[in-house]
Design an enzyme around this catalytic site. Sequence first.
Site, PDB file in Angstrom:
ATOM      1  N   ASN A 100     -46.764  28.131  20.036  1.00 45.58           N
ATOM      2  CA  ASN A 100     -47.325  26.965  19.352  1.00 45.58           C
ATOM      3  C   ASN A 100     -46.613  26.695  18.033  1.00 45.58           C
ATOM      4  O   ASN A 100     -47.172  26.857  16.949  1.00 45.58           O
ATOM      5  CB  ASN A 100     -48.820  27.164  19.110  1.00 45.58           C
ATOM      6  CG  ASN A 100     -49.540  27.566  20.374  1.00 45.58           C
ATOM      7  OD1 ASN A 100     -49.576  28.733  20.718  1.00 45.58           O
ATOM      8  ND2 ASN A 100     -50.075  26.596  21.077  1.00 45.58           N
ATOM      9  N   HIS A 185     -55.799  31.657  27.242  1.00 46.27           N
ATOM     10  CA  HIS A 185     -56.807  31.607  26.172  1.00 46.27           C
ATOM     11  C   HIS A 185     -58.019  30.954  26.817  1.00 46.27           C
ATOM     12  O   HIS A 185     -57.967  29.780  27.168  1.00 46.27           O
ATOM     13  CB  HIS A 185     -56.268  30.764  25.012  1.00 46.27           C
ATOM     14  CG  HIS A 185     -57.259  30.481  23.936  1.00 46.27           C
ATOM     15  ND1 HIS A 185     -57.697  31.447  23.075  1.00 46.27           N
ATOM     16  CD2 HIS A 185     -57.895  29.345  23.579  1.00 46.27           C
ATOM     17  CE1 HIS A 185     -58.572  30.910  22.225  1.00 46.27           C
ATOM     18  NE2 HIS A 185     -58.709  29.640  22.509  1.00 46.27           N
ATOM     19  N   ASP A 310     -54.015  38.839  16.653  1.00 47.19           N
ATOM     20  CA  ASP A 310     -54.187  37.385  16.627  1.00 47.19           C
ATOM     21  C   ASP A 310     -53.756  36.850  15.254  1.00 47.19           C
ATOM     22  O   ASP A 310     -54.433  36.026  14.639  1.00 47.19           O
ATOM     23  CB  ASP A 310     -55.635  36.990  16.953  1.00 47.19           C
ATOM     24  CG  ASP A 310     -55.773  35.493  17.197  1.00 47.19           C
ATOM     25  OD1 ASP A 310     -54.794  34.868  17.633  1.00 47.19           O
ATOM     26  OD2 ASP A 310     -56.862  34.947  16.949  1.00 47.19           O
TER      27      ASP A 310
END
Lengths: 428, 313
Positions: A100, A185, A310
């Site tokens: 991303n 996800h 994360d």
Amino acid sequence: MKKQYFINANIIDPYNSINENGGLIIGEDGKIEAIGKKVNTNNLPTREKPTDLKGKYIFPGIVDMRVFVGEPGYEYKENFRTLSNAALSGGVTSVVTMPNTDPIIDNVSIVDFLKRRGRDKSKINIFPCASLTQNTDGTNMTEFGLLAKKGIIAFTDGVKTIQNTRLMSRIMNSAKDLGCLIMQHAEDYDLAKNGMINSGIIATKLGLSSIPDIAERIIIERDLTLLEKTKCRYHISQLSAGKSVDIIKERKQNVKFTCGVSINNLSLNENDIGDFRTFLKLSPPLRREEDREALVQGLKDKTIDVIVSDHKPEDEESKRLTFAQAATGASGIETLLSLSLELFHNGSVKLETIIQALTSNPAKILNINKGNLSIGNDADFCIVDINKPWIVKKENLISKSKNTSIEDKKLQGKVTNTFVKGIELFKI
Amino acid sequence: MAIKTNKAIKISKKHLLGIQDLSVNDINYILDESETFIKLNQSKNKKIDVLRGKTQINLFFEPSTRTQSSFELAGKRLGADVMSMNMGNSAIKKGETLIDTAMTLNAMHPDIIVIRHQDSGACNLLSQKVNCVVLNAGDGRREHPTQALLDALTIRNRKKKIQGLKIAICGDILHSRVARSNIYLLTMLGAEVNIVAPSNLMPKEIEKFGVNTFTDMKKGLKDCDIVMMLRLQNERMTSSYLSSNREYYEYYGLTPDKLDHAKSDALIMHPGPMNRGIEIDTRLADDINKSVIKEQVELGVAVRMACLKIFCE
């Protein structure tokens, strides 16, 4: 490089089932030459002066499966250089980066750029992911085969979820044909629409739209149903709900897949959001204490395979907003190991299980020869003073962004040295 | 006109961000103080000078008629210099963040900022960044403290007490800050609160606030002393919560037959603006024997004067 000798360490290498007091010899080539209890002062050459670790721990370098780096496009949040420095201070020697970025990692030409930058600027091992769909739009698949040949380790839309069931089924077929790993996800968009935190009394009290735990469960159940038909390499990036753990435990008896959990969801719950603390706006959201306990139990009984940081660096401008407007995610790669050790210190999970979830398990899922201390392998490892107390301070963080979810938290256990390919790259 | 004040009692908070931060003493203090302003507002000379020399900025990011004008009037009657900013035309439109706007205004040394914002928690964020007092005039779905206070004052004026009353709050609870503030306040003061809403508009785990929940309006209104209706907030609804307005009216609109289940002397309240014919029968809304909706507006000014005075001192 000179040969290096370490003695009197507590070595934990789950891959080789080593959990003993001993030593480590690193050869001139930066590879592991010998390891274990046989390495001690009695059988070292007398002219060598070994480093006495005095009971500190040696763990394989951590493999962090979920890391966001700002390159390309968001270099002001984190670049490869700052990421690798932050990682090293936390004992992390290999990272899987999310696609991303801006532009999205979805085609072969950008992979070359990424690999070049990773190689030139980073001191740790970078394993980039590409997106599952072009521009993470959730409509057309990327070229799994060609991208994998270029060195892409796995495919995921990162912060996004494949909503279309037919597309997900086709992705699984392609992944099966090409032997690629796909990572999901899990969040149903319709149920999670505009949601920011867990559904329940906290959301009601704060007046925030919420993400119910069934939003996660529905995608997991859908994907696992598809997986029964198409057996590909499938990994659920992060779990957040206790109910998801139950389902995974049950389904793992029939179908092969793996799953991870963020250290945030293992350590914090929705109450920590307090008075609109935007650093705790996370995806998946923090849930109830019962959910957190179920996740810890899932890690303990090995229903959950992997712990991830994360790590999502966000600059101050993206967080100094109202909760609804603030960016999602927390920086966490530097505190991943220390925060995980909390689960050991408070008696919840065995140390070996924690280290396994941080090293050999992710390596096995990714199919890479990392996260172990096998003889002949690159000497990627960290030395840890497992009892050393310290306090997380924003100003001491190495990452370019300071959005830690555990500001001012007291932790026990700190990485004192980190080595990659036998070279000491971090020292306290 | 001389205003008697009880100087001994001080408020426990610096800002008025929500009812949940206040104590019972704080609430009673504000309500008692408001009483004195009711008389002032009915007299010929409505202006006093307790806030003379103070600057009040009204920062409204969401459209508002009654709250904004009520705060403006309250400030002016107390002698403050009041500036109302229509944030639709401001630098926010040019991409300025709330914090930057706050810092800019802060540099002009206001004494009070009254803020309404579409995001829950916006007033909390503002209060951390400015030196002056922040009064919340509604933040997202979280709280609208002065509305709850004026509702309490209205109830107290009419029923002479709040403790022991049975109060129904009906309608779009999910999107309502008024409902949340009222739930905190009324339960704190010892009322029994019934929440009536279709499941789609009922917030999760609301019963943990110590209220009874009903999806059947007639059951929810049974033996109630007060029926508080809420506006259906269509502008906050992003997807289908209800099938149609007429079905909503049929099941959750306040009509005489449903009101029959409440006590015969039950009062009807509504924070406004009303959707007549959707959540409330227009005859009931205007029934001077039952509806205290206009009184709510009147007392709103008094409550806001009390809040401005107390928090500014």
